[in-house]
Design a protein around this motif. Structure first.
Motif, PDB file in Angstrom:
ATOM      1  N   ALA A 192      73.915  -5.728  68.673  1.00  9.98           N
ATOM      2  CA  ALA A 192      72.599  -5.247  69.089  1.00  9.98           C
ATOM      3  C   ALA A 192      71.518  -6.170  68.544  1.00  9.98           C
ATOM      4  O   ALA A 192      71.601  -6.648  67.409  1.00  9.98           O
ATOM      5  CB  ALA A 192      72.380  -3.822  68.605  1.00  9.98           C
ATOM      6  N   GLY A 193      70.523  -6.412  69.390  1.00 12.85           N
ATOM      7  CA  GLY A 193      69.419  -7.270  69.000  1.00 12.85           C
ATOM      8  C   GLY A 193      69.594  -8.723  69.409  1.00 12.85           C
ATOM      9  O   GLY A 193      68.622  -9.496  69.405  1.00 12.85           O
ATOM     10  N   ARG A 194      70.803  -9.095  69.798  1.00 17.47           N
ATOM     11  CA  ARG A 194      71.055 -10.473  70.204  1.00 17.47           C
ATOM     12  C   ARG A 194      70.621 -10.698  71.645  1.00 17.47           C
ATOM     13  O   ARG A 194      70.571  -9.782  72.462  1.00 17.47           O
ATOM     14  CB  ARG A 194      72.536 -10.815  70.053  1.00 17.47           C
ATOM     15  N   ARG A 195      70.347 -11.931  71.942  1.00 13.75           N
ATOM     16  CA  ARG A 195      69.983 -12.349  73.299  1.00 13.75           C
ATOM     17  C   ARG A 195      71.247 -12.791  74.031  1.00 13.75           C
ATOM     18  O   ARG A 195      72.137 -13.422  73.428  1.00 13.75           O
ATOM     19  CB  ARG A 195      68.980 -13.501  73.230  1.00 13.75           C
ATOM     20  N   MET A 196      71.331 -12.457  75.300  1.00 19.03           N
ATOM     21  CA  MET A 196      72.540 -12.795  76.067  1.00 19.03           C
ATOM     22  C   MET A 196      72.167 -13.110  77.501  1.00 19.03           C
ATOM     23  O   MET A 196      71.332 -12.407  78.096  1.00 19.03           O
ATOM     24  CB  MET A 196      73.513 -11.600  76.055  1.00 19.03           C
ATOM     25  N   THR A 197      72.761 -14.171  78.038  1.00 18.90           N
ATOM     26  CA  THR A 197      72.565 -14.500  79.450  1.00 18.90           C
ATOM     27  C   THR A 197      73.889 -14.437  80.171  1.00 18.90           C
ATOM     28  O   THR A 197      74.862 -15.089  79.771  1.00 18.90           O
ATOM     29  CB  THR A 197      71.942 -15.891  79.618  1.00 18.90           C
ATOM     30  N   LEU A 198      73.917 -13.641  81.220  1.00 15.13           N
ATOM     31  CA  LEU A 198      75.087 -13.562  82.088  1.00 15.13           C
ATOM     32  C   LEU A 198      74.862 -14.512  83.255  1.00 15.13           C
ATOM     33  O   LEU A 198      73.798 -14.482  83.893  1.00 15.13           O
ATOM     34  CB  LEU A 198      75.284 -12.134  82.604  1.00 15.13           C
ATOM     35  N   ARG A 199      75.869 -15.302  83.539  1.00 15.59           N
ATOM     36  CA  ARG A 199      75.704 -16.322  84.566  1.00 15.59           C
ATOM     37  C   ARG A 199      76.329 -15.888  85.887  1.00 15.59           C
ATOM     38  O   ARG A 199      77.350 -15.189  85.923  1.00 15.59           O
ATOM     39  CB  ARG A 199      76.302 -17.633  84.107  1.00 15.59           C
ATOM     40  N   CYS A 200      75.706 -16.318  86.966  1.00 16.97           N
ATOM     41  CA  CYS A 200      76.196 -16.019  88.309  1.00 16.97           C
ATOM     42  C   CYS A 200      75.916 -17.228  89.199  1.00 16.97           C
ATOM     43  O   CYS A 200      74.778 -17.706  89.250  1.00 16.97           O
ATOM     44  CB  CYS A 200      75.512 -14.785  88.873  1.00 16.97           C
ATOM     45  N   ASP A 250      71.721 -21.375  94.356  1.00 18.61           N
ATOM     46  CA  ASP A 250      73.077 -21.051  93.913  1.00 18.61           C
ATOM     47  C   ASP A 250      73.163 -20.171  92.667  1.00 18.61           C
ATOM     48  O   ASP A 250      74.130 -19.444  92.488  1.00 18.61           O
ATOM     49  CB  ASP A 250      73.852 -22.345  93.628  1.00 18.61           C
ATOM     50  N   ASP A 251      72.171 -20.259  91.793  1.00 19.74           N
ATOM     51  CA  ASP A 251      72.304 -19.619  90.477  1.00 19.74           C
ATOM     52  C   ASP A 251      71.317 -18.467  90.301  1.00 19.74           C
ATOM     53  O   ASP A 251      70.146 -18.572  90.684  1.00 19.74           O
ATOM     54  CB  ASP A 251      72.082 -20.650  89.369  1.00 19.74           C
ATOM     55  N   PHE A 252      71.802 -17.424  89.652  1.00 17.11           N
ATOM     56  CA  PHE A 252      70.948 -16.240  89.441  1.00 17.11           C
ATOM     57  C   PHE A 252      71.326 -15.622  88.094  1.00 17.11           C
ATOM     58  O   PHE A 252      72.014 -14.610  88.027  1.00 17.11           O
ATOM     59  CB  PHE A 252      71.158 -15.245  90.584  1.00 17.11           C
ATOM     60  N   PRO A 253      70.872 -16.201  86.991  1.00 17.77           N
ATOM     61  CA  PRO A 253      71.233 -15.680  85.671  1.00 17.77           C
ATOM     62  C   PRO A 253      70.475 -14.401  85.324  1.00 17.77           C
ATOM     63  O   PRO A 253      69.312 -14.230  85.706  1.00 17.77           O
ATOM     64  CB  PRO A 253      70.844 -16.820  84.727  1.00 17.77           C
ATOM     65  N   LEU A 254      71.161 -13.544  84.585  1.00 16.92           N
ATOM     66  CA  LEU A 254      70.582 -12.288  84.093  1.00 16.92           C
ATOM     67  C   LEU A 254      70.508 -12.368  82.577  1.00 16.92           C
ATOM     68  O   LEU A 254      71.521 -12.623  81.926  1.00 16.92           O
ATOM     69  CB  LEU A 254      71.461 -11.107  84.507  1.00 16.92           C
ATOM     70  N   THR A 255      69.331 -12.135  82.007  1.00 17.01           N
ATOM     71  CA  THR A 255      69.140 -12.236  80.559  1.00 17.01           C
ATOM     72  C   THR A 255      68.779 -10.896  79.946  1.00 17.01           C
ATOM     73  O   THR A 255      67.931 -10.176  80.476  1.00 17.01           O
ATOM     74  CB  THR A 255      68.048 -13.261  80.228  1.00 17.01           C
ATOM     75  N   LEU A 256      69.475 -10.591  78.856  1.00 12.49           N
ATOM     76  CA  LEU A 256      69.122  -9.452  78.022  1.00 12.49           C
ATOM     77  C   LEU A 256      68.419 -10.036  76.802  1.00 12.49           C
ATOM     78  O   LEU A 256      69.039 -10.718  75.992  1.00 12.49           O
ATOM     79  CB  LEU A 256      70.373  -8.684  77.587  1.00 12.49           C
ATOM     80  N   ALA A 257      67.139  -9.809  76.677  1.00 10.40           N
ATOM     81  CA  ALA A 257      66.366 -10.458  75.619  1.00 10.40           C
ATOM     82  C   ALA A 257      66.764  -9.962  74.233  1.00 10.40           C
ATOM     83  O   ALA A 257      66.853 -10.728  73.279  1.00 10.40           O
ATOM     84  CB  ALA A 257      64.876 -10.238  75.848  1.00 10.40           C
ATOM     85  N   SER A 258      67.009  -8.677  74.118  1.00 13.76           N
ATOM     86  CA  SER A 258      67.396  -8.068  72.850  1.00 13.76           C
ATOM     87  C   SER A 258      68.311  -6.887  73.175  1.00 13.76           C
ATOM     88  O   SER A 258      67.845  -5.794  73.461  1.00 13.76           O
ATOM     89  CB  SER A 258      66.153  -7.595  72.086  1.00 13.76           C
ATOM     90  N   ALA A 259      69.599  -7.142  73.150  1.00  9.71           N
ATOM     91  CA  ALA A 259      70.566  -6.164  73.645  1.00  9.71           C
ATOM     92  C   ALA A 259      70.568  -4.867  72.842  1.00  9.71           C
ATOM     93  O   ALA A 259      70.380  -4.876  71.608  1.00  9.71           O
ATOM     94  CB  ALA A 259      71.967  -6.775  73.643  1.00  9.71           C
ATOM     95  N   ASP A 261      64.458  -2.382  83.277  1.00  9.50           N
ATOM     96  CA  ASP A 261      63.953  -2.487  81.903  1.00  9.50           C
ATOM     97  C   ASP A 261      65.000  -3.073  80.965  1.00  9.50           C
ATOM     98  O   ASP A 261      66.146  -2.633  80.920  1.00  9.50           O
ATOM     99  CB  ASP A 261      63.501  -1.112  81.406  1.00  9.50           C
ATOM    100  N   GLY A 262      64.562  -4.073  80.176  1.00  8.05           N
ATOM    101  CA  GLY A 262      65.446  -4.717  79.217  1.00  8.05           C
ATOM    102  C   GLY A 262      66.164  -5.924  79.782  1.00  8.05           C
ATOM    103  O   GLY A 262      66.902  -6.598  79.059  1.00  8.05           O
ATOM    104  N   TYR A 263      65.932  -6.212  81.061  1.00  5.62           N
ATOM    105  CA  TYR A 263      66.593  -7.341  81.731  1.00  5.62           C
ATOM    106  C   TYR A 263      65.550  -8.239  82.392  1.00  5.62           C
ATOM    107  O   TYR A 263      64.514  -7.769  82.850  1.00  5.62           O
ATOM    108  CB  TYR A 263      67.537  -6.846  82.826  1.00  5.62           C
ATOM    109  N   SER A 264      65.879  -9.520  82.478  1.00  3.07           N
ATOM    110  CA  SER A 264      65.052 -10.442  83.246  1.00  3.07           C
ATOM    111  C   SER A 264      65.961 -11.380  84.020  1.00  3.07           C
ATOM    112  O   SER A 264      67.129 -11.593  83.653  1.00  3.07           O
ATOM    113  CB  SER A 264      64.116 -11.233  82.326  1.00  3.07           C
ATOM    114  N   VAL A 265      65.431 -11.913  85.102  1.00  6.37           N
ATOM    115  CA  VAL A 265      66.189 -12.842  85.938  1.00  6.37           C
ATOM    116  C   VAL A 265      65.298 -14.000  86.331  1.00  6.37           C
ATOM    117  O   VAL A 265      64.073 -13.938  86.231  1.00  6.37           O
ATOM    118  CB  VAL A 265      66.720 -12.163  87.224  1.00  6.37           C
ATOM    119  N   SER A 266      65.941 -15.066  86.798  1.00  2.98           N
ATOM    120  CA  SER A 266      65.222 -16.200  87.361  1.00  2.98           C
ATOM    121  C   SER A 266      66.037 -16.723  88.528  1.00  2.98           C
ATOM    122  O   SER A 266      67.257 -16.530  88.592  1.00  2.98           O
ATOM    123  CB  SER A 266      65.022 -17.289  86.308  1.00  2.98           C
TER     124      SER A 266
END
Lengths: 113, 113
Positions: free
Chosen positions: A15-23, A72-81, A62-67
């Motif tokens: 908890a509290g860590r940043r994580m990016t899921l890749r797609c 081709d790419d659509f990463p999902l980031t959890l800023a502070s899990a 809420d709690g997620y961001s994307v760019s």
């Protein structure tokens, strides 16, 4: 690459860590989506992108961001899990919003402790 | 908010029999409906879709029926096979909402040999 790939396959995160899921998709689809799947709740849309350079909020953003810097790419980031973000995450794509089926990736199983 | 729901969470069917999976939706603005199949450990897979200007559509061994009057959707699987064992989700979307999909909770279909 054929279809949609997601990485990592699974992850345990403090908890509290940043994580990016890749797609990544190689079908040149314009629209891409991120869902989370929790037992008994089906799939819920987190964020989506109808074309490169644009994004939109889904049902549970809420709690997620994307760019979407490219097609081709659509990463999902959890800023502070947080533990409530423990879920299986699916990325999907379609030719365009409302055009053709959504193709889903194999999913990322994320556990936040 | 409005959401898609399924009448039964589980369905057990004898191999070779026909299966009927039901889905109720409440958003009268929805004009696009899809059925997905999800096998254990995999992402959802498109089965068939239907738009609101139709009341029936057939695919290979599957038929989707749409009753807009009572906001009901069903998936019929002919001659059910062991490989049909999975969780089935209905989803709805609308032109006015960027075709963002809302999924039901799913029905687990088990095929008995």
């Amino acid at each position: 690459i054929a279809g949609i790939t997601q990485a990592p396959t699974s992850q345990i995160l403090a908890a509290g860590r940043r994580m990016t899921l890749r797609c990544t998709q190689d079908m040149r689809h314009n629209a891409m989506y991120w869902y989370r799947q929790d037992l008994g709740l089906g799939l819920r849309l987190i964020h989506y992108s109808n074309t490169a350079g644009t994004t939109g909020k889904g049902e549970v953003p809420d709690g997620y961001s994307v760019s979407r810097a490219n097609t081709d790419d659509f990463p999902l980031t959890l800023a502070s899990a947080v533990p409530s973000q423990t879920s299986v995450y699916f990325c999907a794509s379609s030719v365009a919003a409302g055009v053709g089926e959504q193709f889903f990736g194999p999913g990322t199983r994320l556990t936040v402790l | 908010g409005e959401s898609v729901g399924l009448h039964l969470p589980t369905l057990s069917v004898q191999e070779g029999d026909n299966s009927i999976i039901n889905c109720a939706y409440s958003n009268s603005a929805s004009d696009y409906f899809i059925w997905y199949k999800q096998e254990s450990g995999k992402g959802p897979q498109f089965i068939i879709d239907i738009r609101s200007n139709m009341d029936k559509r057939q695919g290979q061994r599957v038929t989707v029926l749409l009753n807009k009057t009572v906001k009901h959707l069903s998936l019929q699987i002919a001659a059910t096979q062991p490989g049909d064992s999975a969780v089935y989700f209905c989803a709805e979307g609308s032109t006015s909402n960027d075709y963002k999909l809302s999924f039901g909770a799913g029905t687990t279909v088990t095929v008995r040999a």
